[in-house]
Scaffold this motif. Structure first.
Motif, mmCIF file in Angstrom:
data_model
loop_
_atom_site.group_PDB
_atom_site.id
_atom_site.type_symbol
_atom_site.label_atom_id
_atom_site.label_comp_id
_atom_site.label_asym_id
_atom_site.label_seq_id
_atom_site.Cartn_x
_atom_site.Cartn_y
_atom_site.Cartn_z
ATOM 1 N N TYR A 143 0.868 -1.173 0.000
ATOM 2 C CA TYR A 143 0.000 0.000 0.000
ATOM 3 C C TYR A 143 0.907 1.226 0.000
ATOM 4 O O TYR A 143 2.033 1.173 0.486
ATOM 5 C CB TYR A 143 -0.873 0.017 1.246
ATOM 6 N N ALA A 144 0.432 2.327 -0.518
ATOM 7 C CA ALA A 144 1.199 3.574 -0.507
ATOM 8 C C ALA A 144 0.804 4.390 0.726
ATOM 9 O O ALA A 144 -0.372 4.456 1.078
ATOM 10 C CB ALA A 144 0.924 4.381 -1.770
ATOM 11 N N VAL A 145 1.793 5.003 1.380
ATOM 12 C CA VAL A 145 1.543 5.871 2.536
ATOM 13 C C VAL A 145 1.863 7.301 2.118
ATOM 14 O O VAL A 145 2.950 7.577 1.610
ATOM 15 C CB VAL A 145 2.399 5.465 3.747
ATOM 16 N N TYR A 146 0.903 8.192 2.318
ATOM 17 C CA TYR A 146 1.048 9.598 1.949
ATOM 18 C C TYR A 146 0.834 10.477 3.168
ATOM 19 O O TYR A 146 0.088 10.123 4.081
ATOM 20 C CB TYR A 146 -0.022 10.014 0.926
ATOM 21 N N VAL A 147 1.472 11.646 3.170
ATOM 22 C CA VAL A 147 1.086 12.707 4.081
ATOM 23 C C VAL A 147 0.291 13.687 3.219
ATOM 24 O O VAL A 147 0.684 14.018 2.098
ATOM 25 C CB VAL A 147 2.287 13.394 4.779
ATOM 26 N N VAL A 148 -0.880 14.092 3.723
ATOM 27 C CA VAL A 148 -1.759 14.981 2.964
ATOM 28 C C VAL A 148 -1.921 16.273 3.752
ATOM 29 O O VAL A 148 -2.305 16.271 4.919
ATOM 30 C CB VAL A 148 -3.144 14.329 2.729
ATOM 31 N N GLU A 149 -1.604 17.380 3.072
ATOM 32 C CA GLU A 149 -1.744 18.705 3.679
ATOM 33 C C GLU A 149 -2.823 19.462 2.926
ATOM 34 O O GLU A 149 -2.825 19.476 1.694
ATOM 35 C CB GLU A 149 -0.426 19.452 3.621
ATOM 36 N N GLY A 150 -3.740 20.068 3.647
ATOM 37 C CA GLY A 150 -4.836 20.799 3.022
ATOM 38 C C GLY A 150 -6.051 19.907 2.852
ATOM 39 O O GLY A 150 -6.063 18.751 3.238
ATOM 40 N N GLU A 151 -7.073 20.482 2.243
ATOM 41 C CA GLU A 151 -8.352 19.783 2.077
ATOM 42 C C GLU A 151 -8.841 19.869 0.639
ATOM 43 O O GLU A 151 -8.497 20.801 -0.093
ATOM 44 C CB GLU A 151 -9.413 20.404 2.996
ATOM 45 N N GLY A 152 -9.648 18.914 0.251
ATOM 46 C CA GLY A 152 -10.324 18.958 -1.046
ATOM 47 C C GLY A 152 -9.380 18.978 -2.229
ATOM 48 O O GLY A 152 -8.300 18.380 -2.205
ATOM 49 N N ASP A 153 -9.788 19.702 -3.277
ATOM 50 C CA ASP A 153 -9.016 19.759 -4.515
ATOM 51 C C ASP A 153 -7.666 20.460 -4.355
ATOM 52 O O ASP A 153 -6.773 20.274 -5.186
ATOM 53 C CB ASP A 153 -9.816 20.470 -5.616
ATOM 54 N N ALA A 172 10.168 9.321 5.441
ATOM 55 C CA ALA A 172 10.121 10.658 6.036
ATOM 56 C C ALA A 172 9.068 10.642 7.135
ATOM 57 O O ALA A 172 8.149 9.827 7.105
ATOM 58 C CB ALA A 172 9.764 11.714 4.991
ATOM 59 N N VAL A 173 9.211 11.534 8.104
ATOM 60 C CA VAL A 173 8.237 11.647 9.185
ATOM 61 C C VAL A 173 7.591 13.026 9.086
ATOM 62 O O VAL A 173 8.288 14.042 9.170
ATOM 63 C CB VAL A 173 8.908 11.459 10.566
ATOM 64 N N PRO A 174 6.271 13.073 8.884
ATOM 65 C CA PRO A 174 5.610 14.367 8.711
ATOM 66 C C PRO A 174 5.521 15.137 10.024
ATOM 67 O O PRO A 174 5.369 14.555 11.100
ATOM 68 C CB PRO A 174 4.220 13.989 8.206
#
Length: 64
Positions: free
Chosen positions: A9-19, A44-46
């Protein structure tokens, strides 16, 4: 399942919302053989944002 049989599985850090959200891949997650958990390996560690784990895309969707 094990690492050899299934794609990680891919692990992402997501910043912000929506589009306007910005996704950065920071690692992989490998499902346990019994399907009850994951081993997660990060490059990396967010410091902020949220972690998202996604199923691997099919080869056609990934452009391979």
């Amino acid at each position: 399942m094990n690492r050899k049989q299934s794609k990680p599985y891919a692990v992402y850090v997501v910043e912000g919302e929506g589009d306007s959200a910005y996704w950065t891949r920071i690692g992989s997650a490998f499902q346990h053989e019994d399907g009850a958990g994951f081993n997660i390996v990060l490059t990396a560690v967010p410091l902020n944002g949220r972690l998202v784990v996604r199923k691997p895309k099919a080869d056609k969707e990934a452009g391979q």
